[in-house]
Design an enzyme around this catalytic site. Structure first.
Site, PDB file in Angstrom:
ATOM      1  N   CYS A 190       5.003  -5.426  -9.503  1.00 30.80           N
ATOM      2  CA  CYS A 190       4.511  -4.067  -9.244  1.00 30.80           C
ATOM      3  C   CYS A 190       4.768  -3.617  -7.808  1.00 30.80           C
ATOM      4  O   CYS A 190       4.910  -2.420  -7.560  1.00 30.80           O
ATOM      5  CB  CYS A 190       3.004  -3.981  -9.496  1.00 30.80           C
ATOM      6  SG  CYS A 190       2.577  -3.818 -11.240  1.00 30.80           S
ATOM      7  N   GLU A 233       4.908  -9.528  -5.914  1.00 27.38           N
ATOM      8  CA  GLU A 233       4.504  -9.026  -7.233  1.00 27.38           C
ATOM      9  C   GLU A 233       5.506  -8.005  -7.759  1.00 27.38           C
ATOM     10  O   GLU A 233       5.996  -7.151  -7.014  1.00 27.38           O
ATOM     11  CB  GLU A 233       3.109  -8.385  -7.101  1.00 27.38           C
ATOM     12  CG  GLU A 233       2.559  -7.925  -8.440  1.00 27.38           C
ATOM     13  CD  GLU A 233       1.204  -7.215  -8.313  1.00 27.38           C
ATOM     14  OE1 GLU A 233       0.498  -7.451  -7.322  1.00 27.38           O
ATOM     15  OE2 GLU A 233       0.876  -6.435  -9.219  1.00 27.38           O
ATOM     16  N   CYS A 263      -0.860  -5.425 -15.150  1.00 29.51           N
ATOM     17  CA  CYS A 263      -0.333  -4.225 -14.494  1.00 29.51           C
ATOM     18  C   CYS A 263       1.192  -4.163 -14.550  1.00 29.51           C
ATOM     19  O   CYS A 263       1.769  -3.079 -14.679  1.00 29.51           O
ATOM     20  CB  CYS A 263      -0.796  -4.158 -13.044  1.00 29.51           C
ATOM     21  SG  CYS A 263      -0.559  -5.695 -12.126  1.00 29.51           S
ATOM     22  N   CYS A 264       1.847  -5.333 -14.417  1.00 32.06           N
ATOM     23  CA  CYS A 264       3.299  -5.310 -14.254  1.00 32.06           C
ATOM     24  C   CYS A 264       4.077  -4.892 -15.506  1.00 32.06           C
ATOM     25  O   CYS A 264       4.998  -4.066 -15.394  1.00 32.06           O
ATOM     26  CB  CYS A 264       3.804  -6.661 -13.753  1.00 32.06           C
ATOM     27  SG  CYS A 264       3.092  -7.164 -12.160  1.00 32.06           S
ATOM     28  N   GLY A 299     -10.050   2.985  -3.291  1.00 30.31           N
ATOM     29  CA  GLY A 299      -9.670   1.672  -2.754  1.00 30.31           C
ATOM     30  C   GLY A 299      -8.231   1.347  -3.090  1.00 30.31           C
ATOM     31  O   GLY A 299      -7.508   0.777  -2.282  1.00 30.31           O
ATOM     32  N   HIS A 300      -7.810   1.716  -4.268  1.00 33.33           N
ATOM     33  CA  HIS A 300      -6.412   1.506  -4.665  1.00 33.33           C
ATOM     34  C   HIS A 300      -5.737   2.863  -4.764  1.00 33.33           C
ATOM     35  O   HIS A 300      -5.925   3.596  -5.732  1.00 33.33           O
ATOM     36  CB  HIS A 300      -6.330   0.784  -6.009  1.00 33.33           C
ATOM     37  CG  HIS A 300      -4.972   0.223  -6.309  1.00 33.33           C
ATOM     38  ND1 HIS A 300      -3.792   0.918  -6.082  1.00 33.33           N
ATOM     39  CD2 HIS A 300      -4.590  -0.982  -6.801  1.00 33.33           C
ATOM     40  CE1 HIS A 300      -2.765   0.166  -6.433  1.00 33.33           C
ATOM     41  NE2 HIS A 300      -3.217  -0.990  -6.860  1.00 33.33           N
ATOM     42  N   GLU A 333      -2.803 -10.504  -2.481  1.00 38.96           N
ATOM     43  CA  GLU A 333      -1.522  -9.963  -2.976  1.00 38.96           C
ATOM     44  C   GLU A 333      -0.912  -9.103  -1.876  1.00 38.96           C
ATOM     45  O   GLU A 333      -0.538  -7.947  -2.088  1.00 38.96           O
ATOM     46  CB  GLU A 333      -1.750  -9.132  -4.237  1.00 38.96           C
ATOM     47  CG  GLU A 333      -2.607  -9.869  -5.274  1.00 38.96           C
ATOM     48  CD  GLU A 333      -2.773  -9.142  -6.597  1.00 38.96           C
ATOM     49  OE1 GLU A 333      -2.461  -9.741  -7.627  1.00 38.96           O
ATOM     50  OE2 GLU A 333      -3.210  -7.975  -6.591  1.00 38.96           O
ATOM     51  N   HIS A 363      -2.869  -5.309   0.593  1.00 42.94           N
ATOM     52  CA  HIS A 363      -2.372  -5.375  -0.777  1.00 42.94           C
ATOM     53  C   HIS A 363      -1.089  -4.549  -0.901  1.00 42.94           C
ATOM     54  O   HIS A 363      -1.080  -3.348  -0.646  1.00 42.94           O
ATOM     55  CB  HIS A 363      -3.481  -4.816  -1.678  1.00 42.94           C
ATOM     56  CG  HIS A 363      -3.245  -4.968  -3.135  1.00 42.94           C
ATOM     57  ND1 HIS A 363      -2.537  -4.053  -3.873  1.00 42.94           N
ATOM     58  CD2 HIS A 363      -3.646  -5.920  -4.003  1.00 42.94           C
ATOM     59  CE1 HIS A 363      -2.520  -4.440  -5.150  1.00 42.94           C
ATOM     60  NE2 HIS A 363      -3.188  -5.567  -5.249  1.00 42.94           N
ATOM     61  N   HIS A 408     -11.549   1.169  -8.944  1.00 47.03           N
ATOM     62  CA  HIS A 408     -10.323   1.686  -9.553  1.00 47.03           C
ATOM     63  C   HIS A 408     -10.502   2.918 -10.436  1.00 47.03           C
ATOM     64  O   HIS A 408      -9.628   3.197 -11.254  1.00 47.03           O
ATOM     65  CB  HIS A 408      -9.649   0.590 -10.410  1.00 47.03           C
ATOM     66  CG  HIS A 408      -9.036  -0.531  -9.605  1.00 47.03           C
ATOM     67  ND1 HIS A 408      -9.776  -1.475  -8.965  1.00 47.03           N
ATOM     68  CD2 HIS A 408      -7.738  -0.854  -9.356  1.00 47.03           C
ATOM     69  CE1 HIS A 408      -8.972  -2.338  -8.359  1.00 47.03           C
ATOM     70  NE2 HIS A 408      -7.740  -1.974  -8.568  1.00 47.03           N
TER      71      HIS A 408
END
Lengths: 646, 646
Positions: free
Chosen positions: A335, A333, A412-413, A194-195, A317, A265, A143
């Site tokens: 997010c 989720e 995160c949310c 990756g994200h 997720e 994801h 990340h």
């Protein structure tokens, strides 16, 4: 694509500074909540001052990396992003309303962040404090680019809000540092995150600074993703990591233009697709647009809950497969729905079509807003459509926490909600030289610069509670332009008046296009009748077979145990049952409540047998449905969206 | 309890040697399959001779421990039990039909097993080969007593089948060894098994040998279970194991007499409750009987699938909580339904009440029989009530393998099926001095010794396909006794004739009690009309709300994709739809098929939208249901038990 390419090229969302939302309106109240409650609350959370909440340590990590404090890093490898998102939310508040005290606080935070930046531009507290030697060795999992992306978004937003360049310059140095390491040029690594997140952030940075290299770097990350040999394999091998990894998880299983189904994801997917849409827009890339459209269909026609929730599996997720939308185990989720709003908004720029705005609205009013309590201090990470509290003890349901939480160890949310809700105004309008587009119905005033000069659009509405929208045009001199008003997909019989006179509505791509020479004080009245609707799911959605969701306007409704008693699945809605709506200003901050009389299996009459050939007696029972977004704000208990109909 | 205690004390099941099942009957065919196909097949599996099947190594482990072969132990710590169960199945076959070749094979296996026994009586290949120093250090997890129990059952069965004492004596030495280590006496450990099984086995051994100490040891294990200080804690501490352990998993959370709800691992629960019922019977223990009855209600009134499947969670293969019976994620292990048959059979001895026999029959014809393919060589470990093959890729569904398997790495179910099905005859009848009880309707002949002499009961029926049961009494001289025939709970209008004359039926505890002086050739005709029924679940069962299961007689039916096309949940059964039954002797080994016309959502007419307020058009569609036990024997695909009704 040929002609629409020429067309969409000029469509731009109206920035937050151009839109003023009425304070006591539906969204005005929420923006006030973000500013007055959520931002201070989250500041406390980021500083570990919420009793009983999981430790964040996010600010302390920055202070340690900045040399202002001593200690160990704590939290996830992406802990920095919580601070960045909070700062972005602060920026959106400042754009709409000056607040010197808040700005001073943000300046101090930025000072700390910038002190945490390394001389080469690197900025990430985890690696700076804990594993400096492992920088950039695991793009797949670690990340770093994700955190960089969020900090870039914060830097751009804060610059746009305040004109202050300190964080913008810091994130530019960070982007330059990344650009020096990654890219197609010899000597650079062909890596990508990756994200996904940095892609859309770099395009924001490009737009804010005009620096082409940021666009180029974003393009590289998107183009390189999923190419063979796969960078994640190369990188894993270099680390000596031979654990199996499903590249679908991070949408790195195929080059993005070859991706046809939304997989992996869900948040990663949304951020990637948002970046792809941005890049398609900036580069007129038709193949990328086509990929976005295919993925849009995959998500919104086969893999999305009625609430705009996406990602139906807790494991990863993630998206699963077509029509797999279990209600009780829904991950959905917060997010991910936020990401869906981001993506929809970008698709709307590529192509004005209500299908994008409809989904944007669906997610906003339902699966996003459900993520935050009415008082702003409790959150849902997952957003199931059916909750039976004892079932949440099942191992396969352990991701469903049926009570809102003050914070999360993976948080995160909450700040993602803050930054989206604070900036909701920017999703309402867009423009090109000769058109004003109204996508969302928000009591607001928008300043729009057109070829013929500035006009002000004054929108008055109590949407989503009523479907009356009055739009007044303010213009210094008459000018010809098109007012393109979205006719929501849920609305079957819209009515339109201009200056009091009924008009035929010409709908194209879901918008009413009203072209005329507008004069000051011209008034457009549009009515979207809002009957209570029973909405069905595609017959392939097994979890909704034989069931209806009560909807009204953009809102999905649900039953809660606190209103309807336990065992909600015993309730059946007769086809003939009348559903009435009544606004209750003392309930849940003021909501339109749906009332009706349903039938309910009478378990008392059934007896003890588990199975029996006799039908269970049913008795009439009042039912009371409240907007899904507002559930879980009273006493804990069951909740149900999809209700059996017979 | 007072009077029933006196009564049940004399009720004894009719042993397998007393019952002869007609070869070409429903169960006769299955017994033949066990003998001719399953036993040889499983012998091959235990010897790793099934291509493509997971390695068993179970026989090889014994050969290694016996010094006949060299190598390492392979498999689970309970691998031995697969051989024991196979040997028990062989014994039941030999009881019914001599087979010198099979007996020679069994003798050889027993020779090996006995050679693997240690001088002190210890018998367990895992610990003998791999960790001799760890014997009896982890009763909670290591299944030593479980394996011992299965070997004891095999030893008793083989002795009863053949009169040969070699294995019986070996298992007696094993039981003596265990008795020397565990018990309430000073110097012994107060341990008991993590997986119950030895309790019921020791009671079998007590009955076979008359040795009171085996009963006493069984009583100790049952009485000690869940007492404080908890042995599992003591033992874990001694091992230095401080991992958390939920004692509910192995029903060791409370003393058994205080247990009110069925919790934890379902197979463990069934074996424990079976042992408790045996002990209650042998010791006239009323408090234990009361505990059994409470647990019976917990299982059969709140935690059992309509198929007799139990244990609705894959995690821990366990019971969860009341009415939590999801269809798609049902674990419903085959072994758990087998255990339910064991327990029901034992409860029936304590108290003649059809509620026990009804559940025994429900499990036998549905959740047990579904575990084995019609050809005997493929198995289901889990028995869900709804299968959507793509969903089995979900992480939370990974325990559902929608295609029958040739064997399992954890292969408890296949030999458990073999031993139960081979011995089904012993579940059909019981007796006391003046009563013959007919619990199951099986085309068979039973020899019953009553106070007045021997009678032969000749039962003729094609049950479960038709509900006509003809019973002829053969007796050398007239004698008075009661014929107690179970009236199945599913049957609303039974009819009875004696010697051609219609009779009123007096039903008590679900049995028709016919007391008279019976003469040779007296004929009882009993008719259980078998309409196709729609069965509903208790209104608290969320997964069956608004749905019906098609049942006929003891059989639960299901829809399969191969007959009905995909998307089975699009099918709805109108309340008025006529369901007809037709026997198809070419389908699935000959089954009564249920036909009808349902309605089906027409996805073609619906379009691409995922959500829409319009109702989906429905068209008439033929539906074809087959017995649940027979599903998964043709091409793979969807399966559905609970069908929407409207």
């Amino acid at each position: 694509m040929g002609k629409s390419k020429a067309k969409f090229k000029r469509v731009e969302p109206l920035g937050l500074k151009k839109v003023r939302i009425r304070k006591d309106s539906f969204w005005g109240e929420r923006i006030r909540l973000i500013k007055e409650v959520v931002i201070p609350y989250q500041w406390n959370a980021l500083n570990d001052k919420i009793p009983g909440a999981p430790l964040s340590h996010a600010m302390e990590n920055f202070r340690i990396a900045a040399g202002e404090s001593r200690g160990e890093f704590h939290g996830w490898v992406f802990q920095d992003s919580d601070v960045a998102k909070w700062l972005e939310a602060v920026s959106y508040c400042l754009m709409q309303q000056p607040d010197p005290e808040l700005e001073r606080l943000a300046d101090r935070v930025i000072d700390t962040i910038v002190r945490a930046q390394q001389p080469d531009g690197y900025l990430n507290t985890y690696f700076t404090i804990k594993e400096p030697q492992k920088r950039w060795t695991n793009l797949r999992d670690n990340h770093e680019m994700y955190c960089a992306g969020h900090m870039i978004e914060a830097g751009v937003a804060y610059y746009e809000a305040t004109g202050k360049r300190k964080l913008l310059e810091a994130v530019s140095r960070l982007a330059d540092h990344i650009d020096s390491l990654f890219g197609p040029e010899p000597g650079k690594r062909r890596g990508y995150p990756g994200h996904p997140e940095i892609e859309l952030a770099l395009i924001k940075l490009y737009r804010a600074t005009g620096e082409q290299r940021y666009l180029k770097l974003a393009k590289f990350f998107i183009d390189e993703r999923g190419q063979e040999p796969n960078y994640f394999d190369i990188e894993a091998k270099a680390r000596g990591d031979d654990k199996e990894y499903d590249k679908r998880y991070s949408q790195a299983h195929l080059p993005v233009r070859e991706q046809k189904e939304a997989v992996g994801h869900a948040v990663r997917a949304m951020y990637l697709y948002s970046g792809m849409a941005d890049l398609a827009f900036e580069t007129n890339d038709e193949t990328l647009l086509e990929a976005c459209k295919r993925l849009w269909e995959s998500v919104t026609e086969r893999r999305m809950y009625i609430t705009g929730g996406i990602g139906s599996s807790a494991e990863g997720e993630a998206f699963t497969f077509d029509y797999d939308l279990p209600n009780d185990r829904a991950y959905a989720e917060t997010c991910a729905s936020i990401g869906l709003v981001f993506w929809a908004h970008r698709m709307l720029r590529l192509e004005v079509d209500r299908k994008y705005a409809d989904v944007m609205e669906r997610a906003l009013y339902n699966g996003v807003l459900s993520g935050i309590s009415l008082d702003g201090t409790k959150y849902f990470y997952t957003n199931p459509l059916e909750v039976w509290p004892p079932a949440c003890k099942r191992y396969d349901m352990r991701h469903i926490i049926p009570v809102r939480q003050p914070w999360f160890s993976c948080a995160c949310c909450p700040p993602n909600l803050a930054r989206l809700l604070a900036s909701v105004g920017q999703y309402a309008y867009s423009r090109d030289e000769r058109t004003v587009y109204v996508h969302l119905f928000i009591d607001s005033q928008a300043e729009v610069d057109l070829a013929g000069g500035r006009v002000t659009i004054v929108q008055e509405t109590v949407y989503p509670w009523e479907g009356d929208v009055n739009i007044r045009i303010r213009t210094e001199r008459p000018q010809e332009f098109t007012l393109a008003i979205r006719i929501p997909g849920w609305c079957k019989h819209p009515e339109l008046k201009i200056n009091g006179q009924g008009q035929e509505i010409t709908v194209l791509k879901g918008y009413a296009w009203i072209n005329r020479t507008w004069r000051d004080n011209d008034k457009v009245e549009i009515l979207f009748p809002m009957p209570v609707e029973r909405v069905r799911a595609h017959p392939n959605v097994r979890a909704a077979a034989g069931k209806v969701a009560i909807c009204r306007g953009p809102l999905v409704y649900c039953l809660e145990e606190v209103d309807n008693g336990p065992n909600l699945t015993q309730i059946v809605l007769p086809k003939t049952a009348n559903l009435m709506v009544k606004f209750d200003d003392r309930l849940l901050g003021g909501v339109a409540v749906v009332h009706g009389v349903g039938l309910r299996s009478d378990s008392a009459s059934w007896g003890d047998a588990l199975y029996n050939s006799a039908e269970c007696e049913k008795r009439e029972a009042p039912i009371k449905a409240v907007p899904y977004y507002a559930w879980g704000n009273r006493e804990p208990g069951e909740m149900l969206v999809w209700i059996r109909e017979e």
